[in-house]
Design a protein around this motif. Structure first.
Motif, PDB file in Angstrom:
ATOM      1  N   MET A   1      37.974  25.075  47.503  1.00 56.46           N
ATOM      2  CA  MET A   1      38.168  25.911  46.543  1.00 56.46           C
ATOM      3  C   MET A   1      38.800  26.901  47.203  1.00 56.46           C
ATOM      4  N   ASP A   2      39.496  28.034  46.400  1.00 56.98           N
ATOM      5  CA  ASP A   2      40.489  28.892  46.899  1.00 56.98           C
ATOM      6  C   ASP A   2      39.857  30.220  46.637  1.00 56.98           C
ATOM      7  N   THR A   3      38.994  30.944  47.522  1.00 59.48           N
ATOM      8  CA  THR A   3      38.297  32.112  46.993  1.00 59.48           C
ATOM      9  C   THR A   3      39.382  33.281  47.103  1.00 59.48           C
ATOM     10  N   ASN A   4      40.542  33.074  47.935  1.00 61.03           N
ATOM     11  CA  ASN A   4      41.528  34.125  48.174  1.00 61.03           C
ATOM     12  C   ASN A   4      42.331  34.235  46.791  1.00 61.03           C
ATOM     13  N   MET A   5      42.088  33.103  45.971  1.00 60.97           N
ATOM     14  CA  MET A   5      43.019  33.294  44.835  1.00 60.97           C
ATOM     15  C   MET A   5      41.953  34.237  43.833  1.00 60.97           C
ATOM     16  N   ILE A   6      40.662  34.181  43.945  1.00 63.84           N
ATOM     17  CA  ILE A   6      39.913  34.978  43.231  1.00 63.84           C
ATOM     18  C   ILE A   6      40.148  36.288  43.557  1.00 63.84           C
ATOM     19  N   LEU A   7      39.958  36.608  44.744  1.00 66.86           N
ATOM     20  CA  LEU A   7      40.150  37.912  44.922  1.00 66.86           C
ATOM     21  C   LEU A   7      41.846  38.522  44.991  1.00 66.86           C
ATOM     22  N   SER A   8      42.764  37.586  45.169  1.00 68.64           N
ATOM     23  CA  SER A   8      44.093  38.278  44.717  1.00 68.64           C
ATOM     24  C   SER A   8      44.113  38.534  43.378  1.00 68.64           C
ATOM     25  N   TYR A   9      43.738  37.660  42.339  1.00 71.42           N
ATOM     26  CA  TYR A   9      43.902  37.967  40.976  1.00 71.42           C
ATOM     27  C   TYR A   9      43.189  39.290  40.445  1.00 71.42           C
ATOM     28  N   LEU A  10      41.916  39.256  41.095  1.00 71.44           N
ATOM     29  CA  LEU A  10      41.102  40.610  40.610  1.00 71.44           C
ATOM     30  C   LEU A  10      41.880  41.905  40.924  1.00 71.44           C
ATOM     31  N   THR A  11      42.261  41.594  42.436  1.00 71.35           N
ATOM     32  CA  THR A  11      42.908  42.802  42.928  1.00 71.35           C
ATOM     33  C   THR A  11      44.158  43.062  42.075  1.00 71.35           C
ATOM     34  N   ASP A  12      44.896  42.433  41.641  1.00 73.99           N
ATOM     35  CA  ASP A  12      46.256  42.621  40.806  1.00 73.99           C
ATOM     36  C   ASP A  12      45.676  43.144  39.397  1.00 73.99           C
ATOM     37  N   LEU A  13      44.349  42.549  39.010  1.00 74.38           N
ATOM     38  CA  LEU A  13      44.230  43.074  37.608  1.00 74.38           C
ATOM     39  C   LEU A  13      43.630  44.494  37.733  1.00 74.38           C
ATOM     40  N   ASN A  14      43.090  44.707  38.807  1.00 76.98           N
ATOM     41  CA  ASN A  14      42.608  46.266  38.925  1.00 76.98           C
ATOM     42  C   ASN A  14      43.663  47.089  38.983  1.00 76.98           C
ATOM     43  N   LYS A  15      45.035  46.835  39.621  1.00 83.19           N
ATOM     44  CA  LYS A  15      46.184  47.479  39.558  1.00 83.19           C
ATOM     45  C   LYS A  15      46.794  47.553  38.356  1.00 83.19           C
TER      46      LYS A  15
ATOM     47  N   ASN B   1      45.651  47.053  34.847  1.00 85.01           N
ATOM     48  CA  ASN B   1      44.625  46.916  34.040  1.00 85.01           C
ATOM     49  C   ASN B   1      44.976  47.169  32.761  1.00 85.01           C
ATOM     50  N   ASN B   2      45.621  46.410  32.018  1.00 91.65           N
ATOM     51  CA  ASN B   2      46.302  46.543  30.650  1.00 91.65           C
ATOM     52  C   ASN B   2      46.620  45.391  30.174  1.00 91.65           C
ATOM     53  N   ARG B   3      46.541  45.278  28.773  1.00 91.03           N
ATOM     54  CA  ARG B   3      46.613  44.161  27.917  1.00 91.03           C
ATOM     55  C   ARG B   3      47.756  43.527  28.273  1.00 91.03           C
ATOM     56  N   GLU B   4      48.898  44.145  28.086  1.00 88.52           N
ATOM     57  CA  GLU B   4      50.218  43.369  28.312  1.00 88.52           C
ATOM     58  C   GLU B   4      50.313  42.686  29.515  1.00 88.52           C
ATOM     59  N   TRP B   5      50.027  42.949  30.739  1.00 91.03           N
ATOM     60  CA  TRP B   5      50.045  42.542  32.161  1.00 91.03           C
ATOM     61  C   TRP B   5      49.011  41.415  31.884  1.00 91.03           C
ATOM     62  N   TYR B   6      47.721  41.380  31.480  1.00 95.48           N
ATOM     63  CA  TYR B   6      46.757  40.484  31.412  1.00 95.48           C
ATOM     64  C   TYR B   6      47.439  39.409  30.639  1.00 95.48           C
ATOM     65  N   HIS B   7      47.962  39.514  29.511  1.00 95.53           N
ATOM     66  CA  HIS B   7      48.338  38.243  28.435  1.00 95.53           C
ATOM     67  C   HIS B   7      49.544  37.568  29.360  1.00 95.53           C
ATOM     68  N   ALA B   8      50.354  38.438  30.112  1.00 96.89           N
ATOM     69  CA  ALA B   8      51.623  37.947  30.768  1.00 96.89           C
ATOM     70  C   ALA B   8      51.095  37.205  32.100  1.00 96.89           C
ATOM     71  N   HIS B   9      49.997  37.410  32.463  1.00 95.15           N
ATOM     72  CA  HIS B   9      49.323  36.529  33.595  1.00 95.15           C
ATOM     73  C   HIS B   9      48.152  35.688  33.355  1.00 95.15           C
ATOM     74  N   LYS B  10      47.965  35.144  32.081  1.00101.98           N
ATOM     75  CA  LYS B  10      47.004  34.162  31.675  1.00101.98           C
ATOM     76  C   LYS B  10      46.808  33.059  32.570  1.00101.98           C
ATOM     77  N   LYS B  11      47.856  32.693  32.948  1.00100.35           N
ATOM     78  CA  LYS B  11      47.731  31.428  33.657  1.00100.35           C
ATOM     79  C   LYS B  11      47.134  31.505  35.147  1.00100.35           C
ATOM     80  N   GLU B  12      47.365  32.953  35.590  1.00102.74           N
ATOM     81  CA  GLU B  12      46.814  33.139  36.723  1.00102.74           C
ATOM     82  C   GLU B  12      45.542  33.433  36.558  1.00102.74           C
TER      83      GLU B  12
END
Length: 228
Positions: free
Chosen positions: A1-15, A17-28
């Protein structure tokens, strides 16, 4: 499993943190969430070696949504940039108590256990009564070599011992509590070696088990409030 993917996604979400970005990156999100569930599955198997009561749940049954309820909060960010799960005998219900995992980048992650929810008055009363009636058993849990060097019991607390309890009780401070829980922090780098992390997390959770056993004996018969 890729724990770096977990941390990378959450870091990007923290930066972002809005609905537009979240829905645009739903696959991530879906990919990172799948990695978190894979991590959770391996952790369930490892915990199951000393606590079989949690073996019968699928990871998706134990996780919490990242969407925040902002109705009564000054912080209006719509998402909590963290993956969370409660691995308990009744899934993610707070009672019986179980094993809590929170992954939040920036070294804010921790392993937790105990009764985090202080809003259930019946549960609080049941634990207070059990501590009051079983001070030696509580002592044995808190001061064992497996527990004391690793954990400090925390919780929301009243200013005074509530009426009906002995103010001179040897555990009077704990009788003030409305919740009783422990946390064990870990860093982002600890997730890089997944196998090592799972082994260490399971070891920490095993050290919590006598604490959980005490609380769950106190909470025997408790029923979660029904929604109106």
């Amino acid at each position: 499993m890729d724990t770096n993917m977990i941390l990378s996604y959450l870091t990007d979400l923290n930066k972002n943190n809005n609905r537009e970005w979240y829905h645009a990156h739903k696959k991530e999100f879906q990919k990172a969430n799948a990695q978190f569930e894979a991590l959770l599955q391996e952790l369930i198997y490892k915990i199951g070696e000393f606590d079989s009561s949690i073996l019968y749940f699928k990871p998706k049954e134990l996780t919490f949504k990242i969407v925040r309820d902002t109705r009564f909060s000054h912080d209006k960010k719509p998402y909590l940039p963290a993956f969370r799960a409660h691995i308990g005998p009744k899934g993610k219900l707070p009672v019986p108590v179980g094993y809590y995992l929170l992954i939040m980048p920036g070294d804010h992650s921790f392993l937790g256990g105990g009764l985090f929810a202080g809003m259930f008055k019946d549960a609080t009363a049941m634990v207070r009564d059990y501590i009051s009636e079983n001070p030696k058993e509580w002592d044995n849990v808190l001061h064992s070599d497996e527990f004391e060097p690793f954990f400090t019991v925390q919780g929301d607390s009243l200013k005074n011992v509530p009426s009906g309890y002995d103010k001179e009780h040897p555990h009077a401070e704990y009788l003030k509590y409305k919740s009783w829980y422990v946390e064990y922090p870990f860093k982002d780098n600890d997730l890089m070696d997944t196998d090592c992390f799972i082994r260490h997390a399971a070891e920490i959770f095993q050290r919590m088990k006598p604490f959980h056993d005490f609380l769950n004996k106190a909470l025997a018969g408790f029923e979660m409030p029904k929604r109106p």
